[in-house]
Design a protein around this motif. Structure first.
Motif, PDB file in Angstrom:
ATOM      1  N   SER A  14       0.835  -1.212   0.000  1.00  0.00           N
ATOM      2  CA  SER A  14       0.000   0.000   0.000  1.00  0.00           C
ATOM      3  C   SER A  14       0.867   1.258   0.000  1.00  0.00           C
ATOM      4  CB  SER A  14      -0.930   0.007   1.216  1.00  0.00           C
ATOM      5  OG  SER A  14      -1.756  -1.128   1.186  1.00  0.00           O
ATOM      6  N   ASP A  37      -8.000  -4.700  -1.635  1.00  0.00           N
ATOM      7  CA  ASP A  37      -7.713  -5.397  -0.381  1.00  0.00           C
ATOM      8  C   ASP A  37      -8.975  -5.336   0.478  1.00  0.00           C
ATOM      9  OD1 ASP A  37      -7.030  -5.928   2.277  1.00  0.00           O
ATOM     10  OD2 ASP A  37      -5.028  -5.099   2.078  1.00  0.00           O
ATOM     11  N   ASN A  40      -7.797  -4.224   4.851  1.00  0.00           N
ATOM     12  CA  ASN A  40      -7.257  -2.950   5.366  1.00  0.00           C
ATOM     13  C   ASN A  40      -8.087  -1.761   4.888  1.00  0.00           C
ATOM     14  OD1 ASN A  40      -4.923  -3.955   6.782  1.00  0.00           O
ATOM     15  ND2 ASN A  40      -4.160  -4.542   4.773  1.00  0.00           N
ATOM     16  N   ASP A 138      -3.941  -2.084  -5.621  1.00  0.00           N
ATOM     17  CA  ASP A 138      -3.372  -2.499  -4.335  1.00  0.00           C
ATOM     18  C   ASP A 138      -4.009  -3.846  -3.988  1.00  0.00           C
ATOM     19  OD1 ASP A 138      -2.069  -2.567  -1.922  1.00  0.00           O
ATOM     20  OD2 ASP A 138      -3.414  -1.152  -0.920  1.00  0.00           O
TER      21      ASP A 138
HETATM   22 MG   LIG Z   1      -1.883  -3.000   2.150  1.00  0.00          MG
END
Ligand SMILES: [Mg+2]
Ligand SMILES: Nc1ncnc2c1ncn2[C@@H]1O[C@H](COP(=O)(O)OP(=O)(O)OP(=O)(O)O)[C@@H](O)[C@H]1O
Length: 261
Positions: A14, A37, A40, A138
């Motif tokens: 990230s 993701d 997170n 990401d």
């Molecule tokens: Mg990450």
């Protein structure tokens, strides 16, 4: 170009996505960061936005409805998705950087993340980019996204390797899985490097696994501090190293520095 940033959990994906997006912006590109993701939540903070976008999963009626649609050939109604088609609540945007998120797991016992994988794969496949636009994905940690076929329409994979055996092993598996997914370029970037000696040991370990690093990002206290406090990333040594790496990536992918209008 669609590029996905992969690697072991906590290796710095990230952080590097954020620094790459800022570098792309400096080089005149419109960068779309795709947060794929499901765990997170803080990527929007790293990028300096004050709110997260509404996840695209809500655009298709939420996780329950997405699950029901999974048996159909497609979950998104559109045949093609251009940046201008993404409704504002689903994309936060400023100064040449946009952020969309696929979906997040927010409740216990809500089931697996497979629907998010399906949506990621289809969104990335249908996403249409103009010459001066790039998408930077990401990815969730590890390799499961390859099993879900998320990479099938990705041009390039950037694997982040931190100084650990597991991270090197995962990188090797990602390299093979990327080839199997038809990805054109797989690059490795070393992250959290503490010394020149460490850099050469890591490069030696990579060579044993038939890989080479396109660049190294040193351990940077500014990244540590900003991540600890939930502040945006973007200044300091790691940011400069990332821009140098980005220029190598653009040269290898034969992409020009753009003039944004
Ligand atoms: Mg990450
Ligand atoms: N070059 C660096 N120097 C110092 N700290 C770093 C560096 N890169 C990443 N970190 C720190 O490592 C931690 C993990 O970084 P990050 O969240 O970017 O990793 P990740 O691979 O995205 O993790 P996850 O797999 O959980 O998504 C953060 O606390 C971040 O501050």
């Amino acid at each position: 170009m669609k590029i996905s940033v992969c690697g072991k959990g906590g290796s710095g994906k990230s952080a590097i996505v954020t620094l790459l997006a800022k570098g792309m912006q400096q080089r005149g590109y419109q960068a779309l960061v795709v947060d794929s993701d499901e765990s997170n939540l803080g990527l929007y903070r790293m990028l300096g936005f004050d709110r997260a976008p509404v996840p695209l999963m809500e655009l298709v009626g939420g996780k329950k409805s997405l699950k029901q649609k999974m048996s159909q050939p497609e979950v998104l109604a559109q045949a093609e998705i251009w940046l201008k088609d993404i409704p504002p609540e689903y994309m936060v945007e400023r100064d040449g950087i946009g952020l969309v998120a696929i979906g997040k797991i927010m409740q216990s016992l809500e089931g697996c993340a497979c629907p998010m994988g399906v949506l990621s794969r289809e969104f990335l496949k249908k996403l249409r980019l103009k010459e001066a636009e790039v998408a930077i994905v990401d990815m969730e940690a590890g390799v499961e996204h390859f099993g879900r076929g998320v990479e099938t329409s990705i041009d390039s994979v950037l694997v982040v390797v931190e100084p650990s055996f597991d991270s090197l092993e995962i990188a090797e598996r990602i390299k093979d899985l990327a080839i199997g997914s038809g990805v054109n370029n797989t690059w490795v970037v070393l992250n959290k490097v503490a010394s020149e000696e460490m850099d050469s040991s890591l490069r030696k370990e990579l060579r044993k696994r038939n890989m080479d690093a396109i660049g190294s990002i040193y351990y940077d206290l500014e990244i540590f501090q900003a991540s600890l406090e939930g502040h945006p990333l973007g200044k300091g040594r790691a940011a400069e190293e990332t821009v140098r790496i980005l220029d190598r990536l653009l040269a290898q992918a034969k992409l020009k520095v753009q003039v944004r209008h």
